[in-house]
Design a protein around this motif. Structure first.
Motif, PDB file in Angstrom:
ATOM      1  N   SER A 242       0.837  -1.209   0.000  1.00  0.00           N
ATOM      2  CA  SER A 242       0.000   0.000   0.000  1.00  0.00           C
ATOM      3  C   SER A 242       0.868   1.254   0.000  1.00  0.00           C
ATOM      4  CB  SER A 242      -0.922   0.016   1.224  1.00  0.00           C
ATOM      5  OG  SER A 242      -1.765  -1.109   1.249  1.00  0.00           O
ATOM      6  N   MET A 243       1.856   1.281   0.883  1.00  0.00           N
ATOM      7  CA  MET A 243       2.727   2.453   0.958  1.00  0.00           C
ATOM      8  C   MET A 243       3.609   2.573  -0.278  1.00  0.00           C
ATOM      9  SD  MET A 243       2.220   4.510   3.399  1.00  0.00           S
ATOM     10  CE  MET A 243       3.695   5.463   3.020  1.00  0.00           C
ATOM     11  N   ALA A 244       4.059   1.440  -0.824  1.00  0.00           N
ATOM     12  CA  ALA A 244       4.885   1.483  -2.028  1.00  0.00           C
ATOM     13  C   ALA A 244       4.100   2.082  -3.196  1.00  0.00           C
ATOM     14  CB  ALA A 244       5.379   0.082  -2.374  1.00  0.00           C
ATOM     15  N   ILE A 245       2.836   1.682  -3.321  1.00  0.00           N
ATOM     16  CA  ILE A 245       1.988   2.230  -4.388  1.00  0.00           C
ATOM     17  C   ILE A 245       1.777   3.724  -4.182  1.00  0.00           C
ATOM     18  CG2 ILE A 245      -0.372   2.221  -5.298  1.00  0.00           C
ATOM     19  CD1 ILE A 245      -0.354  -0.854  -4.802  1.00  0.00           C
ATOM     20  N   LEU A 246       1.455   4.119  -2.953  1.00  0.00           N
ATOM     21  CA  LEU A 246       1.235   5.529  -2.657  1.00  0.00           C
ATOM     22  C   LEU A 246       2.489   6.353  -2.982  1.00  0.00           C
ATOM     23  CD1 LEU A 246      -0.463   6.920   0.550  1.00  0.00           C
ATOM     24  CD2 LEU A 246       1.606   7.970  -0.347  1.00  0.00           C
ATOM     25  N   LEU A 247       3.648   5.876  -2.534  1.00  0.00           N
ATOM     26  CA  LEU A 247       4.897   6.604  -2.770  1.00  0.00           C
ATOM     27  C   LEU A 247       5.248   6.645  -4.249  1.00  0.00           C
ATOM     28  CD1 LEU A 247       6.893   5.198   0.271  1.00  0.00           C
ATOM     29  CD2 LEU A 247       6.190   7.578  -0.026  1.00  0.00           C
ATOM     30  N   LYS A 248       4.949   5.573  -4.961  1.00  0.00           N
ATOM     31  CA  LYS A 248       5.187   5.556  -6.408  1.00  0.00           C
ATOM     32  C   LYS A 248       4.348   6.632  -7.095  1.00  0.00           C
ATOM     33  CE  LYS A 248       5.009   2.408 -10.420  1.00  0.00           C
ATOM     34  NZ  LYS A 248       6.461   2.371 -10.731  1.00  0.00           N
ATOM     35  N   GLU A 249       3.089   6.729  -6.706  1.00  0.00           N
ATOM     36  CA  GLU A 249       2.200   7.711  -7.327  1.00  0.00           C
ATOM     37  C   GLU A 249       2.571   9.145  -6.966  1.00  0.00           C
ATOM     38  OE1 GLU A 249      -1.739   4.838  -7.865  1.00  0.00           O
ATOM     39  OE2 GLU A 249      -1.808   6.495  -6.419  1.00  0.00           O
ATOM     40  N   GLU A 250       3.264   9.307  -5.856  1.00  0.00           N
ATOM     41  CA  GLU A 250       3.708  10.648  -5.453  1.00  0.00           C
ATOM     42  C   GLU A 250       5.138  10.938  -5.924  1.00  0.00           C
ATOM     43  OE1 GLU A 250       1.654  12.846  -4.145  1.00  0.00           O
ATOM     44  OE2 GLU A 250       0.057  11.326  -4.183  1.00  0.00           O
ATOM     45  N   GLY A 251       5.718  10.011  -6.704  1.00  0.00           N
ATOM     46  CA  GLY A 251       7.052  10.220  -7.253  1.00  0.00           C
ATOM     47  C   GLY A 251       8.180  10.053  -6.258  1.00  0.00           C
TER      48      GLY A 251
ATOM     49  N   TYR B 286      -9.704  -4.426  -1.692  1.00  0.00           N
ATOM     50  CA  TYR B 286      -8.466  -3.662  -1.787  1.00  0.00           C
ATOM     51  C   TYR B 286      -8.606  -2.524  -2.803  1.00  0.00           C
ATOM     52  CZ  TYR B 286      -6.068  -7.501   0.702  1.00  0.00           C
ATOM     53  OH  TYR B 286      -5.665  -8.444   1.619  1.00  0.00           O
ATOM     54  N   THR B 287      -9.272  -2.805  -3.913  1.00  0.00           N
ATOM     55  CA  THR B 287      -9.466  -1.790  -4.951  1.00  0.00           C
ATOM     56  C   THR B 287     -10.316  -0.642  -4.428  1.00  0.00           C
ATOM     57  OG1 THR B 287      -9.279  -3.435  -6.720  1.00  0.00           O
ATOM     58  CG2 THR B 287     -10.363  -1.360  -7.281  1.00  0.00           C
ATOM     59  N   ASN B 288     -11.369  -0.978  -3.724  1.00  0.00           N
ATOM     60  CA  ASN B 288     -12.236   0.063  -3.150  1.00  0.00           C
ATOM     61  C   ASN B 288     -11.470   0.914  -2.144  1.00  0.00           C
ATOM     62  OD1 ASN B 288     -14.934   1.273  -2.777  1.00  0.00           O
ATOM     63  ND2 ASN B 288     -14.792   0.398  -0.729  1.00  0.00           N
TER      64      ASN B 288
ATOM     65  N   GLY C 121      -4.454   5.975 -10.053  1.00  0.00           N
ATOM     66  CA  GLY C 121      -4.433   5.153 -11.253  1.00  0.00           C
ATOM     67  C   GLY C 121      -5.435   4.029 -11.176  1.00  0.00           C
ATOM     68  N   SER C 122      -5.124   2.957 -11.859  1.00  0.00           N
ATOM     69  CA  SER C 122      -5.944   1.747 -11.815  1.00  0.00           C
ATOM     70  C   SER C 122      -5.240   0.727 -10.924  1.00  0.00           C
ATOM     71  CB  SER C 122      -6.134   1.183 -13.221  1.00  0.00           C
ATOM     72  OG  SER C 122      -6.801  -0.067 -13.161  1.00  0.00           O
ATOM     73  N   PHE C 123      -5.910   0.309  -9.878  1.00  0.00           N
ATOM     74  CA  PHE C 123      -5.271  -0.598  -8.915  1.00  0.00           C
ATOM     75  C   PHE C 123      -4.816  -1.894  -9.582  1.00  0.00           C
ATOM     76  CE2 PHE C 123      -5.540  -3.751  -5.388  1.00  0.00           C
ATOM     77  CZ  PHE C 123      -4.547  -3.214  -4.582  1.00  0.00           C
ATOM     78  N   SER C 124      -5.549  -2.358 -10.560  1.00  0.00           N
ATOM     79  CA  SER C 124      -5.211  -3.627 -11.224  1.00  0.00           C
ATOM     80  C   SER C 124      -3.890  -3.550 -11.989  1.00  0.00           C
ATOM     81  CB  SER C 124      -6.334  -4.052 -12.170  1.00  0.00           C
ATOM     82  OG  SER C 124      -6.539  -3.078 -13.172  1.00  0.00           O
ATOM     83  N   ASP C 125      -3.390  -2.347 -12.254  1.00  0.00           N
ATOM     84  CA  ASP C 125      -2.099  -2.204 -12.930  1.00  0.00           C
ATOM     85  C   ASP C 125      -0.938  -2.650 -12.049  1.00  0.00           C
ATOM     86  OD1 ASP C 125      -3.318  -1.215 -15.190  1.00  0.00           O
ATOM     87  OD2 ASP C 125      -2.898   0.902 -14.723  1.00  0.00           O
ATOM     88  N   TYR C 126      -1.186  -2.762 -10.753  1.00  0.00           N
ATOM     89  CA  TYR C 126      -0.101  -3.082  -9.831  1.00  0.00           C
ATOM     90  C   TYR C 126       0.051  -4.576  -9.556  1.00  0.00           C
ATOM     91  CZ  TYR C 126       0.001   1.930  -8.970  1.00  0.00           C
ATOM     92  OH  TYR C 126       0.099   3.291  -9.134  1.00  0.00           O
ATOM     93  N   TYR C 127      -0.818  -5.387 -10.098  1.00  0.00           N
ATOM     94  CA  TYR C 127      -0.692  -6.831  -9.868  1.00  0.00           C
ATOM     95  C   TYR C 127      -1.080  -7.614 -11.119  1.00  0.00           C
ATOM     96  CZ  TYR C 127      -5.805  -6.954  -9.164  1.00  0.00           C
ATOM     97  OH  TYR C 127      -7.166  -6.848  -9.325  1.00  0.00           O
TER      98      TYR C 127
END
Length: 273
Positions: free
Chosen positions: A116-125, A158-160, A169-175
């Motif tokens: 969760s944090m990795a995705i958030l940090l990725k989206e924030e650059g 998880y998507t919700n 983005g689209s959550f499904s892009d991460y898995y």
């Protein structure tokens, strides 16, 4: 097992575990630990604390199963979405001022919080310059976290959560869906250090800009909670952030004046001295 666990038997069992294995459960919330011990004994048809003690001191494999029972592994991705939304809105801008960001996820369980944090940090650059230290007392949980594979049946929840947390983005892009499982993109864990760490007995091991420890302290008694908060205080840089669970707080900590509330509801704090 019939009946309650007596206090003498309980103390004797925990003392023997500490002396042989170095795991200290004596300051965990007693009612919770006794309930988990009883469940463990019932599942293996062990009739007394003395019998349990003999078994786990003799067999390290069974002791690892016992630690698994004692550990809290219930979690989900972007659990309590408002917490993550507040991180996006109130924490990431300051984290962005550091050339290298060190994030400690203490009590990471099976890893949903890590991704969760990795995705958030990725989206924030920020992911490429972040080192995430993911620790837990439970080695089996750490192995599951490192694998990054979760049941597909959880993806709708998880998507919700992701969307409510301000996902961009689209959550499904991460898995990638694989049979009945979702395998998360391995690049999310490129900068993750997985390591066993016992909050009860182990010391600080780095200086961090952000520490997240959610829904762990609630299983400790007040004395142990204070000890762990002291550990976090010593591990955070000045103006670093601390995130706790919604049922946890710094209210009874001797270090509470070292922190300023960023969000009192979501239990996000900044160290100010």
């Amino acid at each position: 097992m019939k009946g309650d666990i007596g206090n003498d038997d309980y103390r004797k069992l925990l003392d023997s575990i500490y002396h042989q294995y170095g795991y200290d459960f004596t300051e965990y919330a007693e009612s919770s630990v006794k309930r988990r011990i009883t469940h463990f004994m019932n599942g293996r048809r062990i009739g007394s604390c003395d019998e349990l003690q003999a078994v786990i001191l003799d067999d390290e494999g069974i002791f690892e199963e016992f630690v698994q029972e004692m550990s809290v592994t219930v979690t989900e991705m972007f659990r309590d979405p408002a917490f993550y939304k507040e991180i996006r809105e109130k924490v990431t801008a300051r984290l962005a001022t550091y050339p290298v960001i060190r994030l400690w996820i203490a009590g990471c369980a099976t890893g949903q919080e890590i991704y969760s944090m990795a995705i958030l940090l990725k989206e924030e650059g920020l992911l490429d310059r972040t080192i995430i230290y993911a620790t837990d007392i439970n080695q089996k949980s750490l192995m599951a976290a490192k694998e990054g594979m979760y049941s597909l049946e959880h993806m709708r929840v998880y998507t919700n959560n992701y969307q409510l947390a301000g996902g961009k983005g689209s959550f499904s892009d991460y898995y990638t869906a694989k049979y009945n499982a979702a395998l998360f993109d391995k690049t999310l864990r490129n900068n993750v250090v997985f390591s066993p760490h016992n909050l009860v007995t182990d010391q600080s091991f780095n200086e961090f800009q952000f520490i997240i420890c959610r829904n762990v302290l609630m299983y400790f008694n007040q004395q142990l909670q204070s000890k762990v908060i002291n550990l976090f205080d010593e591990s955070l840089c000045t103006f670093g952030f601390l995130g706790l669970g919604d049922k946890e707080s710094l209210l009874f900590s001797g270090r509470k004046d070292h922190f300023e509330k960023i969000d009192g509801i979501q239990k996000i704090y900044m160290k100010i001295k």
